[in-house]
Design a protein around this motif. Structure first.
Motif, PDB file in Angstrom:
ATOM      1  N   SER A   5      26.261   9.423  18.036  1.00 35.64           N
ATOM      2  CA  SER A   5      25.719  10.171  16.905  1.00 35.64           C
ATOM      3  C   SER A   5      24.552  11.012  17.417  1.00 35.64           C
ATOM      4  O   SER A   5      24.136  10.880  18.571  1.00 35.64           O
ATOM      5  CB  SER A   5      25.256   9.218  15.787  1.00 35.64           C
ATOM      6  OG  SER A   5      24.199   8.394  16.244  1.00 35.64           O
ATOM      7  N   ALA A   6      24.043  11.875  16.568  1.00 29.28           N
ATOM      8  CA  ALA A   6      22.947  12.753  16.976  1.00 29.28           C
ATOM      9  C   ALA A   6      21.615  12.205  16.465  1.00 29.28           C
ATOM     10  O   ALA A   6      21.515  11.739  15.320  1.00 29.28           O
ATOM     11  CB  ALA A   6      23.188  14.158  16.426  1.00 29.28           C
ATOM     12  N   GLY A  24      18.900  16.285  17.848  1.00 26.99           N
ATOM     13  CA  GLY A  24      20.246  16.803  18.048  1.00 26.99           C
ATOM     14  C   GLY A  24      20.925  16.318  19.303  1.00 26.99           C
ATOM     15  O   GLY A  24      22.032  16.768  19.623  1.00 26.99           O
ATOM     16  N   ASN A  67      29.717   4.908  13.232  1.00 26.07           N
ATOM     17  CA  ASN A  67      30.505   5.970  12.592  1.00 26.07           C
ATOM     18  C   ASN A  67      31.728   5.409  11.884  1.00 26.07           C
ATOM     19  O   ASN A  67      32.077   5.847  10.773  1.00 26.07           O
ATOM     20  CB  ASN A  67      30.933   7.006  13.627  1.00 26.07           C
ATOM     21  CG  ASN A  67      29.774   7.819  14.158  1.00 26.07           C
ATOM     22  OD1 ASN A  67      28.789   8.034  13.457  1.00 26.07           O
ATOM     23  ND2 ASN A  67      29.877   8.256  15.399  1.00 26.07           N
ATOM     24  N   TRP A  84      31.866   7.882   1.909  1.00 29.28           N
ATOM     25  CA  TRP A  84      32.915   8.316   2.828  1.00 29.28           C
ATOM     26  C   TRP A  84      34.215   7.537   2.668  1.00 29.28           C
ATOM     27  O   TRP A  84      35.306   8.106   2.849  1.00 29.28           O
ATOM     28  CB  TRP A  84      32.430   8.165   4.279  1.00 29.28           C
ATOM     29  CG  TRP A  84      31.409   9.154   4.671  1.00 29.28           C
ATOM     30  CD1 TRP A  84      30.055   9.035   4.583  1.00 29.28           C
ATOM     31  CD2 TRP A  84      31.645  10.464   5.200  1.00 29.28           C
ATOM     32  NE1 TRP A  84      29.431  10.158   5.026  1.00 29.28           N
ATOM     33  CE2 TRP A  84      30.378  11.060   5.425  1.00 29.28           C
ATOM     34  CE3 TRP A  84      32.792  11.177   5.539  1.00 29.28           C
ATOM     35  CZ2 TRP A  84      30.239  12.338   5.952  1.00 29.28           C
ATOM     36  CZ3 TRP A  84      32.660  12.455   6.060  1.00 29.28           C
ATOM     37  CH2 TRP A  84      31.401  13.027   6.256  1.00 29.28           C
ATOM     38  N   THR A  90      35.442  17.084   7.924  1.00 29.62           N
ATOM     39  CA  THR A  90      34.415  16.243   8.525  1.00 29.62           C
ATOM     40  C   THR A  90      33.905  16.843   9.831  1.00 29.62           C
ATOM     41  O   THR A  90      32.693  16.865  10.086  1.00 29.62           O
ATOM     42  CB  THR A  90      34.959  14.830   8.781  1.00 29.62           C
ATOM     43  OG1 THR A  90      35.501  14.300   7.569  1.00 29.62           O
ATOM     44  CG2 THR A  90      33.871  13.911   9.291  1.00 29.62           C
ATOM     45  N   GLY A 132      33.204  21.056   8.926  1.00 28.10           N
ATOM     46  CA  GLY A 132      32.505  21.372   7.699  1.00 28.10           C
ATOM     47  C   GLY A 132      33.279  22.389   6.876  1.00 28.10           C
ATOM     48  O   GLY A 132      34.132  23.123   7.391  1.00 28.10           O
ATOM     49  N   GLN A 178      29.915  21.232   2.498  1.00 25.95           N
ATOM     50  CA  GLN A 178      29.923  20.072   3.404  1.00 25.95           C
ATOM     51  C   GLN A 178      29.585  20.522   4.823  1.00 25.95           C
ATOM     52  O   GLN A 178      30.232  21.423   5.369  1.00 25.95           O
ATOM     53  CB  GLN A 178      31.285  19.378   3.375  1.00 25.95           C
ATOM     54  CG  GLN A 178      31.345  18.147   4.283  1.00 25.95           C
ATOM     55  CD  GLN A 178      32.662  17.413   4.131  1.00 25.95           C
ATOM     56  OE1 GLN A 178      33.372  17.586   3.151  1.00 25.95           O
ATOM     57  NE2 GLN A 178      32.990  16.576   5.104  1.00 25.95           N
ATOM     58  N   ASN A 202      30.181  17.428  11.051  1.00 29.13           N
ATOM     59  CA  ASN A 202      29.590  16.411  11.922  1.00 29.13           C
ATOM     60  C   ASN A 202      30.630  16.053  12.967  1.00 29.13           C
ATOM     61  O   ASN A 202      31.624  15.397  12.664  1.00 29.13           O
ATOM     62  CB  ASN A 202      29.180  15.179  11.109  1.00 29.13           C
ATOM     63  CG  ASN A 202      28.412  14.166  11.928  1.00 29.13           C
ATOM     64  OD1 ASN A 202      28.742  13.884  13.079  1.00 29.13           O
ATOM     65  ND2 ASN A 202      27.360  13.606  11.340  1.00 29.13           N
ATOM     66  N   TYR A 239      30.584  14.045  15.413  1.00 30.17           N
ATOM     67  CA  TYR A 239      30.694  12.626  15.767  1.00 30.17           C
ATOM     68  C   TYR A 239      31.495  11.865  14.712  1.00 30.17           C
ATOM     69  O   TYR A 239      32.385  11.063  15.049  1.00 30.17           O
ATOM     70  CB  TYR A 239      29.300  12.033  15.946  1.00 30.17           C
ATOM     71  CG  TYR A 239      28.490  12.755  16.986  1.00 30.17           C
ATOM     72  CD1 TYR A 239      28.744  12.568  18.339  1.00 30.17           C
ATOM     73  CD2 TYR A 239      27.497  13.654  16.612  1.00 30.17           C
ATOM     74  CE1 TYR A 239      28.016  13.246  19.303  1.00 30.17           C
ATOM     75  CE2 TYR A 239      26.754  14.338  17.565  1.00 30.17           C
ATOM     76  CZ  TYR A 239      27.026  14.140  18.910  1.00 30.17           C
ATOM     77  OH  TYR A 239      26.313  14.822  19.864  1.00 30.17           O
ATOM     78  N   LEU A 240      31.216  12.113  13.439  1.00 32.04           N
ATOM     79  CA  LEU A 240      32.024  11.499  12.386  1.00 32.04           C
ATOM     80  C   LEU A 240      33.450  12.039  12.424  1.00 32.04           C
ATOM     81  O   LEU A 240      34.415  11.300  12.179  1.00 32.04           O
ATOM     82  CB  LEU A 240      31.397  11.752  11.016  1.00 32.04           C
ATOM     83  CG  LEU A 240      30.192  10.901  10.636  1.00 32.04           C
ATOM     84  CD1 LEU A 240      29.619  11.362   9.295  1.00 32.04           C
ATOM     85  CD2 LEU A 240      30.560   9.425  10.571  1.00 32.04           C
TER      86      LEU A 240
END
Length: 308
Positions: free
Chosen positions: A42-43, A47, A56, A66, A263, A266, A270, A273, A275-276
Motif C-alpha cells: 500500500s502507499a 506515496g 488490501n 468495499w 478500483t 478510478g 472514485q 488505487n 494496490y487495491l
C-alpha cells in the motif's frame, strides 16, 4: 533400406522454445507476478510503497465500503457464467450435431454466418445491440411485433432485473460459434466404423448420439466448459462498451472485470488505487485458478480414466 533416427538435442529445444518463452515471460508471466506482488503493498503518506500484508484483501473482503461491491460483482459474474453454460454450450452442441449430419444443405454457409459475430469487435457488437434494444429508436419492438409479441418488449438494458441477463444473451449470441466449432471438429473425429456398426445393429440416430458420439466427445465438452469459465470470469469489454465502468443501472451488471477497472484506474468520483486494484486482480486470478483446479482434479481425471 535403413532410415536414420534423428534425436533432438537439448540446445535445439532451447533454441526453438526461447522466442516463445521470452515473449510469454515478458508480456504475461512478469506482469502477472508483479500484479500479484503489488496486492500485498500500500502507499504511505508520501506515496511510497510499503508492505501491508493481507490488509488490501481484508479491506476488499470484509470492509463494508468495499465488500458489498466485491460480492455483488462476484454474484453477477457467477450469473454471467451460468447463463453461458445453460445457453451457449448446449445450443452450440445442438448446432454442431446438426451441422455434422451428412447431406445437410447449406451447412457451410450456416456455420460461417453463426461464427461470423465471433470475429467482430465487442464494441461494435455492443453498439449494435444498444440500437436494437433501445426503446426510443431500436427495432427490437418492431421485430417482436412481426411475431405478435410486441407487448413483451421492455427496456431490458435499463432495468436492474434484466440488464445482466440481456447482456449475457448478447454475449452468448456473439460467441456461440466457438463451442459450436470445437464440438463440430470433435464430432467429425468420431470414427465412421463405430457409427456404421451401430447402424447395422439397428440403433437409431438419437441412440447413436447419446450412447456413442456424446461419450466420445466428453473431453471436448470439458475443454469448452473450462474455456467458458475462464473467459466469463475475465469478461470486461462487453459490459464496459454498453454500460461503462459504473456497470449500471445501479451496478446490476457489475462484474469482477469492471470492479477491477474502477478500483485500479478510478472512474468519475472514485479515485484509483493501484494496490487495491492489484488485490482485486489477485482475487480474480485465485477464483479462476480454483475453477481450473477443480476441473482438472474432479473432471479431467475421470475423463482420462474413462478414455483408458
Amino acid at each position: 533400406m535403413k532410415h536414420a533416427v534423428h534425436t533432438v538435442r537439448p540446445w535445439q529445444l532451447v533454441l526453438f522454445l526461447a522466442p516463445a518463452l521470452l515473449v510469454y515471460t515478458l508480456f504475461s508471466a512478469m506482469p502477472l507476478a508483479q500484479t500479484l506482488a503489488q496486492g500485498f503493498f500500500s502507499a504511505d503518506e508520501n506515496g511510497k510503497a510499503v508492505f501491508a500484508g493481507l490488509e488490501n484483501f481484508r479491506t476488499i473482503l470484509l470492509d463494508p465500503d468495499w465488500s458489498a461491491g466485491f460480492w455483488n460483482a462476484m454474484v453477477n459474474n457467477a450469473r454471467f457464467f451460468a447463463i453461458h453454460m445453460l445457453l451457449q454450450n448446449p445450443v452450440g452442441l445442438a448446432l454442431a450435431t446438426l451441422f455434422s449430419l451428412k447431406g445437410l444443405r447449406g451447412a457451410r454457409t450456416y456455420r460461417t454466418l453463426i461464427f461470423l459475430p465471433t470475429l467482430l469487435s465487442v464494441v461494435i457488437i455492443g453498439f449494435i445491440w444498444q440500437l436494437i434494444l433501445s426503446p426510443l429508436w431500436g427495432v427490437g419492438e418492431k421485430l417482436l411485433g412481426f411475431a405478435g409479441l410486441a407487448e413483451l418488449f421492455a427496456p431490458w438494458l435499463g432495468q436492474e432485473e434484466t440488464a445482466l441477463t440481456a447482456l449475457s444473451i448478447v454475449s452468448v449470441w456473439q460467441y456461440i460459434g466457438m463451442p459450436m466449432m470445437l464440438i463440430y471438429a470433435a464430432l467429425l473425429a468420431v470414427p465412421d466404423e463405430i457409427v456404421e456398426a451401430a447402424h447395422v445393429e439397428g440403433a437409431s440416430a438419437l441412440r447413436i448420439f447419446w450412447q456413442i458420439k456424446l461419450p466420445l466427445i466428453y473431453p471436448t465438452l470439458g475443454l469448452v466448459t473450462i474455456l467458458t469459465f475462464v473467459a466469463n470470469f475475465n469478461a470486461f469489454d462487453l459490459i464496459y462498451s454498453v454500460k461503462g465502468a459504473l456497470a449500471g443501472p445501479n451496478y446490476s451488471t457489475d462484474i469482477l472485470g469492471t470492479l477491477f477497472y474502477r478500483t485500479f484506474f478510478g472512474y468519475q468520483a472514485q479515485v484509483g488505487n493501484a494496490y487495491l486494484g492489484s488485490a482485486v486482480a489477485t482475487l480474480m486470478f485465485l477464483v479462476i485458478l480454483a475453477g481450473v483446479g477443480v476441473y482438472f482434479v474432479a473432471v479431467q481425471r475421470r475423463l482420462t480414466r474413462y478414455a483408458l
